[in-house]
Design an enzyme around this catalytic site. Structure first.
Site, PDB file in Angstrom:
ATOM      1  CE  LYS A   2      -4.532   0.669   0.197  1.00  0.00           C
ATOM      2  NZ  LYS A   2      -5.550  -0.236  -0.350  1.00  0.00           N
ATOM      3  N   GLY A  42     -22.270   5.901   2.604  1.00  0.00           N
ATOM      4  CA  GLY A  42     -21.234   6.319   1.650  1.00  0.00           C
ATOM      5  C   GLY A  42     -21.769   6.133   0.247  1.00  0.00           C
ATOM      6  N   GLY A  74     -20.032   6.897  -2.775  1.00  0.00           N
ATOM      7  CA  GLY A  74     -18.946   7.146  -3.712  1.00  0.00           C
ATOM      8  C   GLY A  74     -18.881   6.001  -4.700  1.00  0.00           C
ATOM      9  CG  ASN A  75     -15.788   3.366  -7.467  1.00  0.00           C
ATOM     10  OD1 ASN A  75     -15.811   2.185  -7.174  1.00  0.00           O
ATOM     11  ND2 ASN A  75     -15.613   3.787  -8.703  1.00  0.00           N
ATOM     12  CB  ALA A  76     -17.464   1.107  -2.754  1.00  0.00           C
ATOM     13  N   GLY A  77     -20.180   2.645  -2.964  1.00  0.00           N
ATOM     14  CA  GLY A  77     -21.560   2.753  -2.491  1.00  0.00           C
ATOM     15  C   GLY A  77     -22.590   2.863  -3.602  1.00  0.00           C
TER      16      GLY A  77
HETATM   17  P1  NAD Z   1     -15.195   7.424  -2.472  1.00  0.00           P
HETATM   18  O1  NAD Z   1     -14.320   8.532  -2.052  1.00  0.00           O
HETATM   19  O2  NAD Z   1     -15.576   7.281  -3.910  1.00  0.00           O
HETATM   20  O3  NAD Z   1     -16.570   7.497  -1.638  1.00  0.00           O
HETATM   21  C1  NAD Z   1     -16.636   7.624  -0.261  1.00  0.00           C
HETATM   22  C2  NAD Z   1     -18.042   8.043   0.124  1.00  0.00           C
HETATM   23  O4  NAD Z   1     -18.132   8.059   1.554  1.00  0.00           O
HETATM   24  C3  NAD Z   1     -18.423   9.447  -0.344  1.00  0.00           C
HETATM   25  O5  NAD Z   1     -19.760   9.429  -0.795  1.00  0.00           O
HETATM   26  C4  NAD Z   1     -18.301  10.285   0.924  1.00  0.00           C
HETATM   27  O6  NAD Z   1     -19.179  11.400   0.927  1.00  0.00           O
HETATM   28  C5  NAD Z   1     -18.738   9.269   1.957  1.00  0.00           C
HETATM   29  N1  NAD Z   1     -18.315   9.639   3.311  1.00  0.00           N
HETATM   30  C6  NAD Z   1     -17.185  10.265   3.724  1.00  0.00           C
HETATM   31  N2  NAD Z   1     -17.223  10.477   5.059  1.00  0.00           N
HETATM   32  C7  NAD Z   1     -18.398   9.962   5.482  1.00  0.00           C
HETATM   33  C8  NAD Z   1     -19.015   9.875   6.748  1.00  0.00           C
HETATM   34  N3  NAD Z   1     -18.445  10.388   7.838  1.00  0.00           N
HETATM   35  N4  NAD Z   1     -20.212   9.254   6.816  1.00  0.00           N
HETATM   36  C9  NAD Z   1     -20.813   8.770   5.711  1.00  0.00           C
HETATM   37  N5  NAD Z   1     -20.282   8.830   4.492  1.00  0.00           N
HETATM   38  C10 NAD Z   1     -19.093   9.426   4.388  1.00  0.00           C
HETATM   39  O7  NAD Z   1     -14.507   6.099  -1.932  1.00  0.00           O
HETATM   40  P2  NAD Z   1     -14.740   4.590  -2.411  1.00  0.00           P
HETATM   41  O8  NAD Z   1     -13.729   4.265  -3.438  1.00  0.00           O
HETATM   42  O9  NAD Z   1     -16.177   4.346  -2.671  1.00  0.00           O
HETATM   43  O10 NAD Z   1     -14.290   3.836  -1.078  1.00  0.00           O
HETATM   44  C11 NAD Z   1     -15.153   3.701   0.041  1.00  0.00           C
HETATM   45  C12 NAD Z   1     -14.629   2.604   0.944  1.00  0.00           C
HETATM   46  O11 NAD Z   1     -14.526   1.411   0.192  1.00  0.00           O
HETATM   47  C13 NAD Z   1     -13.228   2.860   1.532  1.00  0.00           C
HETATM   48  O12 NAD Z   1     -13.160   2.274   2.799  1.00  0.00           O
HETATM   49  C14 NAD Z   1     -12.334   2.122   0.568  1.00  0.00           C
HETATM   50  O13 NAD Z   1     -11.098   1.757   1.190  1.00  0.00           O
HETATM   51  C15 NAD Z   1     -13.206   0.915   0.265  1.00  0.00           C
HETATM   52  N6  NAD Z   1     -12.816   0.257  -0.960  1.00  0.00           N
HETATM   53  C16 NAD Z   1     -12.986   0.846  -2.179  1.00  0.00           C
HETATM   54  C17 NAD Z   1     -12.563   0.195  -3.318  1.00  0.00           C
HETATM   55  C18 NAD Z   1     -12.776   0.770  -4.688  1.00  0.00           C
HETATM   56  O14 NAD Z   1     -12.415   0.101  -5.669  1.00  0.00           O
HETATM   57  N7  NAD Z   1     -13.376   1.940  -4.839  1.00  0.00           N
HETATM   58  C19 NAD Z   1     -11.950  -1.065  -3.210  1.00  0.00           C
HETATM   59  C20 NAD Z   1     -11.806  -1.664  -1.949  1.00  0.00           C
HETATM   60  C21 NAD Z   1     -12.247  -0.976  -0.838  1.00  0.00           C
END
Ligand code: NAD
Length: 417
Positions: free
Chosen positions: A108, A220, A222-225
Site C-alpha cells: 500500500k 457512503g 462514492g464509487n463503492a456505495g
Molecule cells: P469514495 O471517495 O468514492 O466514496 C466515499 C463516500 O463516503 C463518499 O460518498 C463520501 O461522501 C462518503 N463519506 C465520507 N465520510 C463519510 C461519513 N463520515 N459518513 C458517511 N459517508 C461518508 O470512496 P470509495 O472508493 O467508494 O471507497 C469507500 C470505501 O470502500 C473505503 O473504505 C475504501 O477503502 C473501500 N474500498 C474501495 C474500493 C474501490 O475500488 N473503490 C476497493 C476496496 C475498498
C-alpha cells in the site's frame, strides 16, 4: 467512543492476525514474520506549486509481504494519512490477495496531502514525483500500485507515464486501474461493488434470504456505495437509505439509486433528495434492514453501537468499518458479516485481471471479466464458509485462517535462510 479513540489501524490488523494464528495454531516463527511489514520506503517529494513556491510532501510505500508474488495495493492521497494506516492496509492487501488465491502479495502507498486544495498541475507533479522516488521498488514483477482514496485512473496514467520515462518504454503492468485506452480493464470501475454483490448473493443463499424485495441501506455514496446500490436494486432489492459525508436520507417506500446518483452529481450530496426524509449516519447504521452496506470509512460499527445493528447481513465494502469488539458482538447476535477483505476484493481481483491482460497484451470483454470475477468471488466465499464451519469461528477469522495459511505455506515452501 473511548474504543474509537485508542484504535490504531495497524494494531487492529495485528490483533486480527493474532486471533487467526491462535485458531490455526500457526508456527510462531511464521507468525512473527507476518506481524510486521517486509519493507517500507519513506520519501519526501518536492513539488513546484502553481504560485512558484516549493512544497515538500511526505510519502510512503509499504511492501507487506511478497511470498506469493509481487506486492499489490493502492496509493492514497490524504491530509491525515499515517504510516500505521498504510501498514494496516498493506497487511490487509496481503490477506486479500491470498484469500482470492491470486498469485500476488500485499502492499500500500500514501502521500500526506490535501488533493481538494491542489490544482490538476500540482497533482500531476506530485504523482510523477512519487514515482521518481518510489519507482525503483515498483514494477510489474515487484510491486503494482492502483487507485485508492482520492487517487483515480488519471493519477495512474501519470504514474505509468513517469515510470515509462525511468524504463525507457511504456510498461502498462506497473499500475492497474488505468484508463481503458492505455491498458485498463473493462469492468474495473465497478469491480469492487460487483464482487461485493456476488458475495451478498451467496450470503443471502446461505441465510435463505431472497434478494427480491430484501431491504438495504448504504453508508457512503462514492464509487463503492453507488454501484452496490445499483447492483442490489437491479437484483430486486429495495434501497431504503443512503448517506454521504454531509448526512443521510431515508424513504421506506424505496429510493431509485440512479436518481439519487444524479441528485448527488448535481448538488454535491444525497441530502435533500426529493421525497426522502433526513437521517443521520449513526441512525442509518441501526436501521431495520436486511442488508447493511458500510461503504465509507473505518470504525463505524463499534462496541458502542454493535448491539443495536438490526441488519441480517453486514457487507463490508469499506475497509475496516467494524472494530474487533463489535465483531464479537455481531457474531454472538447472529449478524452475518461479510468481512472487508472478502467483500471488497472484487477491485483487486479485476486489477489482477488487468495486470494479466497487460502482461499478455491481449484484452478481454466485459462479460469475460465479470464471469471470471463471479467465479473467483463465489469460490472464495464458500472457502471462508467451510473454514468457519471447520474452526467454529466468525467469517472474518475464517477468512484470515484461509488467507494466512496460504501465505504461511508459500513462506515455508520458499524457505527462510
Ligand atoms: P469514495 O471517495 O468514492 O466514496 C466515499 C463516500 O463516503 C463518499 O460518498 C463520501 O461522501 C462518503 N463519506 C465520507 N465520510 C463519510 C461519513 N463520515 N459518513 C458517511 N459517508 C461518508 O470512496 P470509495 O472508493 O467508494 O471507497 C469507500 C470505501 O470502500 C473505503 O473504505 C475504501 O477503502 C473501500 N474500498 C474501495 C474500493 C474501490 O475500488 N473503490 C476497493 C476496496 C475498498
Amino acid at each position: 467512543m473511548a474504543e474509537k479513540q485508542k484504535l490504531n489501524p495497524f494494531q487492529i490488523a495485528q490483533q486480527q492476525l493474532d486471533r487467526a494464528a491462535e485458531v490455526m495454531k500457526l508456527d510462531p516463527g511464521i507468525h512473527a514474520i507476518l506481524r510486521e511489514p517486509m519493507r517500507e520506503l519513506h520519501v519526501s517529494i518536492p513539488v513546484r506549486m502553481d504560485d512558484g513556491t516549493i512544497r515538500v510532501f511526505k510519502g510512503f510505500r509499504v511492501q507487506y509481504n511478497d511470498a506469493r508474488g509481487p506486492c499489490k495495493g493502492g496509493i492514497r492521497f490524504h491530509p491525515e494519512e499515517t504510516i500505521d494506516t498504510v501498514r494496516a492496509l498493506a497487511a490487509w492487501m496481503t490477506w486479500k490477495t491470498a484469500l482470492m488465491d491470486l498469485p500476488l502479495g500485499g502492499g500500500k502507498g500514501g502521500i500526506i496531502c490535501n488533493p481538494k486544495e491542489m490544482s490538476m498541475g500540482e497533482l500531476e507533479r506530485l504523482s510523477r514525483g512519487y514515482v521518481d522516488q518510489v519507482g525503483r521498488i515498483l514494477g510489474p514483477e515487484k510491486d503494482i500500485p492502483a487507485p485508492d482514496v482520492y487517487t483515480n485512473p488519471q493519477v495512474m496514467a501519470w504514474m505509468a507515464d513517469e515510470y515509462a520515462k525511468l524504463r525507457g518504454y511504456y510498461v502498462p503492468g506497473v499500475v492497474t486501474g488505468k484508463p481503458l485506452p492505455i491498458g485498463g480493464s473493462e469492468g474495473r470501475d465497478s469491480a469492487t461493488a460487483k464482487g461485493a454483490f456476488y458475495t451478498i448473493r451467496e450470503a443471502a443463499k446461505k441465510l435463505k434470504l431472497s434478494l427480491h424485495n430484501a431491504t438495504f441501506a448504504v453508508q457512503g455514496y462514492g464509487n463503492a456505495g453507488r454501484f452496490i446500490a445499483r447492483f442490489l436494486h437491479d437484483a430486486g432489492a429495495k434501497l431504503v437509505a443512503v448517506s454521504d459525508s454531509r448526512g443521510g436520507i431515508i424513504n421506506r417506500a424505496g429510493l431509485d439509486p440512479q436518481a439519487v446518483e444524479k441528485h448527488k452529481r448535481e448538488t454535491g450530496s444525497v441530502v435533500d433528495f426529493p421525497g426522502a426524509t433526513s437521517i443521520s449516519n449513526p441512525e442509518l447504521l441501526e436501521l431495520d434492514v436486511d442488508i447493511l452496506c458500510p461503504a465509507a470509512l473505518e470504525n463505524q460499527i463499534t462496541g458502542e453501537n454493535a448491539g443495536r445493528i438490526q441488519a441480517k447481513i453486514v457487507a463490508e465494502l469499506a475497509n475496516g468499518p467494524t472494530t474487533p469488539q463489535a465483531d464479537l458482538i455481531l457474531h454472538e447476535r447472529g449478524v452475518f458479516v461479510i468481512p472487508d477483505f472478502l467483500c471488497n476484493a472484487g477491485g483487486v481481483t479485476v486489477s489482477y485481471f488487468e495486470w494479466v491482460q497487460n502482461l499478455s497484451n491481449f484484452y478481454w470483454d466485459l462479460s469475460h471479466v465479470q464471469a471470471l470475477l463471479d467465479k473467483t468471488m463465489t469460490q472464495s466465499f464458500w472457502e471462508v464458509e467451510r473454514a468457519a464451519d471447520k474452526y467454529r469461528v466468525d467469517p472474518r477469522t475464517a477468512a484470515y485462517v484461509v488467507a494466512v495459511s496460504r501465505v504461511a505455506e508459500a513462506i515455508r515452501l520458499r524457505g527462510i535462510a
